[in-house]
Design a protein around this motif. Structure first.
Motif, PDB file in Angstrom:
ATOM      1  N   ARG A 117       0.835  -1.091   0.243  1.00 34.45           N
ATOM      2  CA  ARG A 117       0.112  -0.165  -0.108  1.00 34.45           C
ATOM      3  C   ARG A 117       0.730   1.022   0.011  1.00 34.45           C
ATOM      4  O   ARG A 117       2.125   1.160   0.224  1.00 34.45           O
ATOM      5  CB  ARG A 117      -1.064   0.431   1.390  1.00 34.45           C
ATOM      6  N   THR A 135      -2.944   4.069  -4.326  1.00 33.58           N
ATOM      7  CA  THR A 135      -3.033   3.867  -3.286  1.00 33.58           C
ATOM      8  C   THR A 135      -2.870   2.544  -2.882  1.00 33.58           C
ATOM      9  O   THR A 135      -2.070   1.693  -1.822  1.00 33.58           O
ATOM     10  CB  THR A 135      -4.940   3.474  -2.593  1.00 33.58           C
ATOM     11  N   LYS A 217      -6.206  -2.320   8.692  1.00 34.11           N
ATOM     12  CA  LYS A 217      -6.282  -1.587   9.186  1.00 34.11           C
ATOM     13  C   LYS A 217      -7.938  -1.478   9.725  1.00 34.11           C
ATOM     14  O   LYS A 217      -8.822   0.202  10.026  1.00 34.11           O
ATOM     15  CB  LYS A 217      -6.493  -0.127   8.308  1.00 34.11           C
ATOM     16  N   THR A 219     -11.164  -1.438   7.682  1.00 32.88           N
ATOM     17  CA  THR A 219     -11.326   0.006   6.861  1.00 32.88           C
ATOM     18  C   THR A 219     -12.911  -0.806   6.589  1.00 32.88           C
ATOM     19  O   THR A 219     -13.854  -0.138   5.766  1.00 32.88           O
ATOM     20  CB  THR A 219     -10.193  -0.158   5.969  1.00 32.88           C
ATOM     21  N   GLU A 336      -4.853   4.952   7.037  1.00 28.09           N
ATOM     22  CA  GLU A 336      -5.637   4.639   5.777  1.00 28.09           C
ATOM     23  C   GLU A 336      -7.407   4.330   6.847  1.00 28.09           C
ATOM     24  O   GLU A 336      -7.530   3.740   7.405  1.00 28.09           O
ATOM     25  CB  GLU A 336      -5.378   2.346   5.574  1.00 28.09           C
TER      26      GLU A 336
END
Length: 409
Positions: A117, A135, A217, A219, A336
């Motif tokens: 990333r 990204t 993370k 996300t 992130e």
């Protein structure tokens, strides 16, 4: 009629928690969220599925194991839309048998089950996509195009010592990216996470609210969104959630449409991943190690079990699925989503024993830097600094007990 039924199966099972409730209720009698024997084929469907649900599961398994190919090419299935930039050609390429990935061993090795990333981070921590790489670095491309970058990994070895004088070594990744991304770029290596049992994690009741619970993370809030994100970033496959193809700089024709995987196929893939049985624990039991696991504070984040909205059976996954400050040692400089650069989701520890049984030095943590459980603990900092220091202060014998307990999860 068959197509209508497939749509109904997908809609019903992807309602919040419903697919996971099915996963929990249909586990074989000897396959509980607490572990236990698993089939010889770890990807086999759980017992008790109806004929139609089993058929949908098997279609999802075919998508998971199938090889996506570029738009306009012929093949035995409808898995088209690969790229034009991508990392791997299938889900199974990174999650072999539902397991975790690993980083390259050194500069001569390819990124097979790991990726990079990347982003531009300004002085106040705002992240923008890299002007060349976006990204995520896709290091492969369809025929006729060049990958956007080459990546090569080396390791910096850092010596250390316990208070009792026993020495250890830690390794930190050193990455070379060509073309050079520039001084403002921040990067982070990510290995593929194990996916067996994740259907039980979705309805787990967490001790604190969190937007997401999937990904390193945290996300993504749901499995279907995690799958769609991986299809987009890792293979360049567009869907209802990610309708814009990943396009190399200067390229205008980047795919076969806004939805290269249909909603039905994405649903069947998600049904398959939701119903994968959880990993088994090993036969190793160390009650003193378990006591020490709690004593030093590991269990404050790696919570042994949490209740589930899917049923009365708690999920024994050893996680709180929440973000935590892991200190400067694991700060990769790249925020992130809602996670800061030093924050990481607590990874579930269930199945760790099976990983370590096959390889006691198996690469752990988000980038695989830790060679086994001991190094993973020694990299902890931030909120986990006290547990890490308390672990270091144990006698060598007690440290061995704690590690023995981990090898049985």
């Amino acid at each position: 009629a068959g197509f209508v039924f497939r749509v109904l199966v997908v809609v019903v099972l992807l309602c919040l928690g419903t697919g996971t409730a099915v996963a929990q209720s249909l586990l074989p009698a000897n396959d509980s969220p607490s572990g236990g024997p698993i089939p010889a084929d770890p990807m086999a469907p759980p017992a008790g599925l109806s004929e139609d649900t089993r058929a949908a599961y098997e279609r999802g398994r075919l998508i998971f194991n199938g090889h996506f190919r570029p738009s306009g090419t012929q093949g035995p299935d409808d898995l088209v839309g690969l790229g034009p930039l991508y990392n791997r050609i299938s889900c199974a390429s990174c999650h072999n048998a539902g397991g975790r990935g690993f980083p390259p061993e050194g500069p001569g090795d390819n990124f097979l089950t790991a990726l990079v990333r990347i982003g531009i981070v300004d002085a106040v921590g705002t992240v923008t996509p890299h002007p060349l790489f976006g990204t995520q670095i896709q290091d492969r491309a369809v025929p006729g195009l060049e990958p956007e970058a080459t990546v090569s990994l080396n390791w910096d070895i850092q010596p250390g010592e316990y208070p009792d004088g026993q020495s250890f070594e830690l390794r930190k990744p050193v990455l070379d990216i060509q073309p050079d991304p520039g001084v403002l770029a921040q990067w982070s290596i990510r290995v593929a996470q194990p996916i067996r049992g994740i259907g039980l994690l979705e309805p787990m009741i967490l001790p604190k609210d969190s937007f997401g619970r999937f990904g390193w993370k945290a996300t993504e809030p749901t499995i279907v969104m995690q799958n769609a994100a991986a299809l987009s970033q890792d293979m360049g496959i567009t869907s209802v959630f990610h309708q814009t193809p990943i396009c190399p700089k200067g390229q205008t024709d980047c795919g076969g449409g806004a939805r290269e995987i249909s909603g039905v196929s994405l649903g069947e893939l998600t049904l398959f991943t939701k119903l994968l049985p959880p990993p088994a624990s090993t036969d190793v039991q160390d009650t003193k190690g378990e006591y020490l696991f709690h004593l030093v504070g590991c269990a404050s984040c790696h919570i042994p079990e949490l209740p589930s909205r899917a049923g009365p059976e708690p999920v024994r996954a050893y996680t709180d699925l929440s973000l935590h400050d892991m200190g400067p040692g694991l700060d990769d400089g790249l925020p992130e989503g809602g996670a800061k650069s030093f924050e990481w989701r607590t990874p579930p520890l269930w199945g760790l024993g099976d990983i370590l049984e096959k390889n006691p030095s198996a690469p752990l943590l988000h980038d695989g830097r830790a060679r086994g459980a001991e190094e993973a603990i020694l990299w902890h900092g931030g909120e986990a600094l006290k547990p890490r220091n308390d672990f270091m202060a144990l006698s060598q014998e007690d440290r061995s007990h704690l590690l023995e307990f981990l090898s049985g999860l």
